[in-house]
Scaffold this active site. Structure first.
Site, PDB file in Angstrom:
ATOM      1  N   HIS A 126       0.839  -1.208   0.000  1.00 39.67           N
ATOM      2  CA  HIS A 126       0.000   0.000   0.000  1.00 39.67           C
ATOM      3  C   HIS A 126       0.874   1.259   0.000  1.00 39.67           C
ATOM      4  O   HIS A 126       0.700   2.152  -0.838  1.00 39.67           O
ATOM      5  CB  HIS A 126      -0.916  -0.036   1.234  1.00 39.67           C
ATOM      6  CG  HIS A 126      -1.777   1.185   1.404  1.00 39.67           C
ATOM      7  ND1 HIS A 126      -3.107   1.194   1.068  1.00 39.67           N
ATOM      8  CD2 HIS A 126      -1.497   2.429   1.883  1.00 39.67           C
ATOM      9  CE1 HIS A 126      -3.611   2.398   1.312  1.00 39.67           C
ATOM     10  NE2 HIS A 126      -2.656   3.162   1.820  1.00 39.67           N
ATOM     11  N   GLU A 127       1.809   1.308   0.923  1.00 41.57           N
ATOM     12  CA  GLU A 127       2.642   2.511   1.037  1.00 41.57           C
ATOM     13  C   GLU A 127       3.533   2.685  -0.193  1.00 41.57           C
ATOM     14  O   GLU A 127       3.817   3.805  -0.600  1.00 41.57           O
ATOM     15  CB  GLU A 127       3.473   2.480   2.322  1.00 41.57           C
ATOM     16  CG  GLU A 127       2.647   2.486   3.618  1.00 41.57           C
ATOM     17  CD  GLU A 127       1.610   3.605   3.674  1.00 41.57           C
ATOM     18  OE1 GLU A 127       1.856   4.685   3.104  1.00 41.57           O
ATOM     19  OE2 GLU A 127       0.536   3.383   4.274  1.00 41.57           O
TER      20      GLU A 127
ATOM     21  N   HIS B 132       1.631   4.657  -2.697  1.00 43.22           N
ATOM     22  CA  HIS B 132       1.743   6.112  -2.511  1.00 43.22           C
ATOM     23  C   HIS B 132       3.116   6.591  -2.997  1.00 43.22           C
ATOM     24  O   HIS B 132       3.229   7.624  -3.641  1.00 43.22           O
ATOM     25  CB  HIS B 132       1.624   6.468  -1.027  1.00 43.22           C
ATOM     26  CG  HIS B 132       0.242   6.363  -0.460  1.00 43.22           C
ATOM     27  ND1 HIS B 132      -0.850   6.981  -1.026  1.00 43.22           N
ATOM     28  CD2 HIS B 132      -0.214   5.749   0.656  1.00 43.22           C
ATOM     29  CE1 HIS B 132      -1.923   6.740  -0.275  1.00 43.22           C
ATOM     30  NE2 HIS B 132      -1.568   5.994   0.742  1.00 43.22           N
TER      31      HIS B 132
ATOM     32  N   HIS C  62       3.304   7.026  -6.601  1.00 42.01           N
ATOM     33  CA  HIS C  62       2.501   8.180  -7.027  1.00 42.01           C
ATOM     34  C   HIS C  62       3.386   9.436  -6.956  1.00 42.01           C
ATOM     35  O   HIS C  62       3.294  10.327  -7.798  1.00 42.01           O
ATOM     36  CB  HIS C  62       1.285   8.306  -6.102  1.00 42.01           C
ATOM     37  CG  HIS C  62       0.139   9.101  -6.670  1.00 42.01           C
ATOM     38  ND1 HIS C  62      -0.971   9.409  -5.930  1.00 42.01           N
ATOM     39  CD2 HIS C  62      -0.073   9.651  -7.890  1.00 42.01           C
ATOM     40  CE1 HIS C  62      -1.820  10.115  -6.681  1.00 42.01           C
ATOM     41  NE2 HIS C  62      -1.293  10.273  -7.875  1.00 42.01           N
TER      42      HIS C  62
HETATM   43 ZN    ZN Z   1      -2.758   5.228   2.276  1.00 40.50          ZN
END
Ligand code: ZN
Length: 732
Positions: free
Chosen positions: A515-516, A519, A522
């Site tokens: 998940h991290e 980010h 991104h």
């Molecule tokens: Zn998050």
């Protein structure tokens, strides 16, 4: 999250941390101190000179902060000097005798605040990851100064006049420039720049009242914990709890001068974790009522008037600013764009979710009936009997699972491997880049063609002074205007094994690491000109999309085959165990989803009221019940995750009209991931398409358009239901 006006104002300055700390309510309505203390600033600025490592841009690769030079004493003078310098730059822009142009106004603002940006990104990151009381005291001291600094910029009439001129001539621009102009202009308008003096005065009054009410609501939540504690005299009533849980309750009692008794305190959700263990049904009901009825007039502290007043003031403020209601004002700059779009998404989920809840309820009722219980499941029974269903049907030994997820292997052969398969990127260790604490590993990220993309800091382990949860942030944001490549961090709170022993991860920790990384990429793949539009500086209902999307590679067969090997034997994780992980993951998902949706819909109901209709709420409790019924989510055994009188996200924090955002992002993630799965899965072609349409764009393009560019259509909720295991419910 959406950048605040101060972040707009200071351009590159503040880094935007993408959240994983999903339940953390943030405060954005703190009252600003109106005046920066000039004298103090001048003294501090006087001590700011070449010896301060923030004085000039770092000369390390990618302008990485030089932690061999930075000391705590450097932060305060650099922050104050940074604000002073930024104020001077903004004044120069506002008072420029030349006619306003995109270049001399909007671009000049983007370039301003370099020093402030440099120091605040390092300060914010180190305070959160390796801070101490000194850091926290300085944060408290600086908060009103930041707020006043932001106000001084957004309420500068000369600056706004120039921004407005550029905005009125915007038809000669397109693409990223046009979006930046609109974004900057809207930031001022939304703060009230277009209003007359009388209206501005009323806005200030409302802001001040809302700020006081928010603080009062937050303080009341603490009083309500004490007022609603449940005191147990007889230890026998605590049957089902472990010895250490009982000892904890005895210690709480002792701390409250009730030695020999046991005190149960409520946590800030309607559901109470302790209910899954308590065998005594009467005590369960008592605890549940203490939670669910708190703040509703059952004890001295009553939050109902505050809820009503806030709904009313927000509606009035929105109408003053030209919006139909508070939700329309808040959501204007989100991907959903309107409250009705957010409501529609949630309502689309209701039928499938309610039917799954009914199936879960039937299983629970079966256990109750089987035990000879002569009652229908109530909200205080659910967790207790669900736990029995879980133990029977989904027994999973989490310790056994951990043996297959050794930390280094998960990083290198899991996360980095998957990102290599999808994007062709590689991670090369850089031992020469200094860090702010031990156990942080720095990597240079190389693109598929070998070119450098930026730096990635993996700060995965827990330490004293680190806040809880997991998050991504940055030291340097990508920007072609400033010639910056990104310097990105991931933070987690993994407990490191003692020296010589392997650190083994839970399945949740593995999934959080993916998940991290979502980010991080991104930020890493950002390919925009203007710093305020870079990377994760997107709306709150969009920012969790790229990260949640990457989570689902955790269970990709190719990734599992490469990553999930027994740390001693090297043996592959058995499929049977993986299946159990999946089943356990989706257990009780109907309940989890319904309690969330109910709270999110309740939030939107309060924030689509007119001032008059808010003023007409006779009783908050009955308004709540009617709102749930109207939305088809009034299931007695599954109350909303937060009820009005303790809905901290909405009445004590910055999530008003925004609690839906988590689910909105997950809808996108599930829909996009399903689309990729249906089109070849883990391939470079899919990665490139996702990178081109989404990850490279930051906030330089409308998010729904980004999504359609990738997906060819708007998302539907079908894949989300599948992801949560909520399709085709069966009752057995
Ligand atoms: Zn998050």
């Amino acid at each position: 999250m959406r950048k605040s006006l101060i972040a707009v104002a200071i351009g590159a300055a503040l880094t935007v941390a993408a959240c994983a700390d999903k339940e953390a309510a943030q405060t954005t309505e703190q009252q600003a101190e109106q005046q920066v203390q000039q004298a103090e600033q001048q003294t501090a600025a006087a001590t700011f000179n070449e010896s301060n490592p923030f004085y000039a841009e770092s000369t390390l690769p990618f302008h990485a902060p030089d932690f061999t030079q930075i000391e705590f004493a450097h932060y305060e003078p650099a922050l104050l000097a940074g604000m002073e310098q930024h104020t001077a730059e903004i004044e120069a822009i506002a008072n420029n005798p030349e006619p306003a142009t995109f270049e001399n106004t909007i671009v000049a603002m983007e370039k301003s605040g370099a020093l402030l940006g440099r120091v605040s990104s390092v300060f914010g990151n180190v305070a959160g990851s390796a801070g101490n009381d000194d850091f926290r005291a300085l944060q408290v001291k600086m908060a009103p100064k930041y707020a006043a600094h932001g106000d001084n910029i957004s309420l500068n009439p000369d600056l706004f006049a120039r921004v407005k001129t550029v905005y009125e001539n915007r038809d000669q621009f397109e693409g990223e420039e046009l979006r930046l102009i609109e974004d900057t202009y809207k930031g001022f308008v939304r703060a009230g720049a277009e209003l007359n003096e009388e209206q501005k005065a009323r806005i200030r009054e409302i802001n001040s009242e809302l700020s006081s009410l928010t603080t009062e609501f937050r303080n009341n939540l603490m009083s309500l914990v004490d007022e609603n504690m449940v005191v147990v005299e007889d230890k026998a009533e605590l049957a089902g709890l472990s010895d250490s849980q009982i000892a904890q309750l005895a210690a709480t009692a002792e701390a409250k001068d009730m030695s020999g008794k046991y005190v149960i305190t409520v946590t800030n959700t309607t559901r109470q974790p302790i209910l899954q263990s308590l065998e005594n049904r009467e005590l369960r009901e008592k605890v549940w009522r203490a939670s669910a009825e708190r703040g509703s007039g059952n004890t001295a502290t009553d939050n109902r008037p505050l809820v009503k007043q806030m709904a009313q003031l927000r509606a009035e403020k929105a109408q003053l600013l030209g919006y139909e209601n508070w939700g329309a004002y808040v959501l204007e700059q989100s991907m959903a764009a309107t409250p009705s779009a957010a409501q529609q998404m949630l309502r689309d989920l209701v039928p499938a979710v309610v039917s799954n809840v009914e199936a879960e309820m039937a299983e629970i009722q079966q256990v109750i009936d089987g035990e000879g219980g002569d009652f229908e499941v109530q909200p205080w029974d659910w967790a207790y009997y669900a736990e029995k269903v879980r133990a029977e049907k989904y027994a999973l030994d989490s310790n056994e699972v951990k043996q297959y997820f050794e930390f280094n292997r998960v990083v290198e052969d899991g996360v980095f491997y998957a990102m290599n398969q999808l994007f062709g990127i590689t991670f090369e260790k850089r031992d020469d880049i200094p860090t702010y604490a031990d156990d942080i590993v720095v990597y240079e990220v190389k693109d598929v063609n070998g070119e450098s993309l930026g730096l990635f800091y993996g700060d995965w382990f827990t330490r004293d002074g680190k806040r809880g949860g997991a998050w991504m942030s940055s030291f340097v944001s990508q920007s072609h205007l400033l010639g910056n490549k990104p310097v990105i961090l991931n933070n987690m709170n993994i407990t490191k094994a003692p020296d010589g022993e392997p650190t083994l991860l839970s399945f949740d920790e593995v999934s959080t690491m993916f998940h991290e990384m979502g980010h991080a990429l991104h930020g890493m793949f950002s390919d925009v000109t203007y710093p305020s539009l870079a990377g994760t500086s997107v709306s709150r209902d969009y920012v969790e999309f790229p990260s949640t999307f990457q989570e689902d590679w955790t269970l990709n067969p190719k990734v599992i085959a490469n990553m999930a090997k027994h740390h001693e034997t090297g043996e592959q994780i058995p499929q049977e165990l993986l299946d159990k992980v999946m089943a356990a993951k989706n257990f009780n998902m109907g309940y989890d989803t319904l309690e969330y949706i109910a709270a999110a819909l309740l939030d939107l109901e309060y924030h689509t009221l007119t001032p008059d209709s808010a003023a007409g709420i006779a009783d908050v409790n009955s308004f709540e019940q009617a709102a749930l019924t109207r939305n088809g989510v009034a299931v007695e055994a599954v109350p909303p995750r937060y009820k009005s009188n303790f809905f901290a996200h909405v009445f004590a924090g910055g999530y008003s009209a925004g609690y839906y955002a988590y689910m909105w992002s997950e809808v996108l993630a599930a829909d996009a991931f399903k689309f990729v799965q249906d089109n070849g899965g883990l391939t470079l072609e899919n990665g490139q398409a996702f990178r081109d349409a989404i990850l490279s764009k930051g906030n330089s393009k409308d998010p729904m358009q980004q999504y359609i560019d990738f997906r060819g259509q708007k998302p539907t909720v079908d894949a989300l239901l599948e992801r949560r295991g909520l399709t085709a419910p069966t009752i057995d």
